[in-house]
Design an enzyme around this catalytic site. Structure first.
Site: not given
Length: 332
Positions: A144-146
């Site tokens: 999952i992104d930052k």
């Protein structure tokens, strides 16, 4: 943001081609696992066997078993769950909450701001660096992104990684996200279907494209709470493409609240009164990231086959933003 960073995002089903080998014309028939062991010096035999079991070794485009015997001019592809990297991974003491751990898997409740895998612009300070510091192999299964918070499963063995990667590839993993989006909905639920590819206007983001391009993506959504100008929705991923929820919601006219990349960091709905404008700007300050949280994760344990289910509470910044909208809705 570079391409490597984009791959940090919601891409559960991706399998990356690490090796492509065309068998020599004079090659004698040999079991594929033994053949690859002699041709891949940087890949362990254990990983090769795990990849074969998970149908991640293909010959001429079709998955094969370990007893397949290679033939001259066969085209062999080795697909692994993590992208290839050519840089050294450095162990670092990175803090991250662990919600479950056994000999095979680790479930993490990733805080917003933590990058999962090193890449351009983020070579250190990532989850992978933290795993190495704890003596754990960085066997990622999905990401999952930052700036998205929530649940993430990491494999602790190569066998577990291959089995879990296959579950993601077959779309049998349960993943539900909470998203605060701009606007209201006429319906209480719906499904968004649209192939996703990098936007031709801006490669930092994804966009829905015609059926001949991009990767198939399906997002199911349902309304959880309405605030008039914004709506809290639950999104269930049937596929897991890069930026899928963010791109799909923008495509139907509901960008995620405070999502700068997809235009959600501007006032898109509501009045022109200065009091309202100040209220929304205060909400942006409380939640200075896209309003997206990976709340639910469910999968079959790679060894026991038991179904595991996890839920993550809404993080404080997201909850504080929701509380402000609740108060505003009841006051005005």
């Amino acid at each position: 943001m570079a391409d490597e960073e984009l791959d940090e995002l919601e891409q559960g089903q991706e399998l990356y081609e690490h090796h492509r080998i065309t068998v020599d014309r004079g090659q004698e028939m040999l079991r594929i696992d033994k053949y690859l062991q002699g041709h891949l010096s940087n890949v362990s035999r254990t990983k090769i066997q795990a990849a074969v079991k998970a149908d991640c070794i293909t010959v001429n485009g079709k998955a094969v078993k370990a007893n397949y015997r290679v033939k001259p001019l066969d085209v062999i592809s080795v697909l692994l769950p993590e992208p290839p990297h050519e840089f050294e991974l450095i162990p670092e003491d990175i803090d991250f909450p662990i919600v479950y751990e056994d000999n095979d898997v680790l479930v993490i409740d990733k805080p917003a701001g933590l990058v999962v895998h090193p890449g351009v612009g983020n070579w250190t300070g990532t989850l992978v660096n933290g795993l190495l510091y704890r003596g754990l192999p960085p066997l990622l299964v999905h990401r999952i992104d930052k700036d998205t918070s929530g649940l993430l499963v990491v494999a602790k063995t190569e066998d577990a990684q291959a089995v879990l990667a296959r579950q993601f590839f077959l779309h049998t993993i349960e993943r539900r996200y909470l998203a605060l989006v701009w606007g209201d909905f006429d319906e209480d639920s719906g499904t968004i279907v649209g192939n996703l590819a990098r936007s031709p206007k801006d490669r930092r983001i994804m966009a829905v494209c015609d059926d001949e391009h991009g990767k198939n993506a399906i997002t199911h959504w349902r309304v959880v709470e309405r605030f008039g100008y914004v709506t809290l929705v639950e999104c269930q991923l049937e596929t897991g493409r890069t930026h899928q929820i963010r791109a799909h919601m923008r495509h139907i006219g509901h960008p995620l609240f405070s999502d700068a990349s997809y235009g959600g960091d501007a006032i898109l709905k509501g009045t022109t009164f200065s009091r309202y404008r100040q209220f929304v700007e205060n909400c942006f300050e409380v939640l200075p990231r896209q309003a997206l949280h990976a709340k639910i994760l469910g999968f079959e344990h790679p060894t026991t086959g038991k179904h595991l289910h996890f839920e993550s509470p809404i993080p404080p910044d997201f909850e504080a933003c929701l509380d402000r909208w609740r108060r505003y809705t009841t006051t005005y």
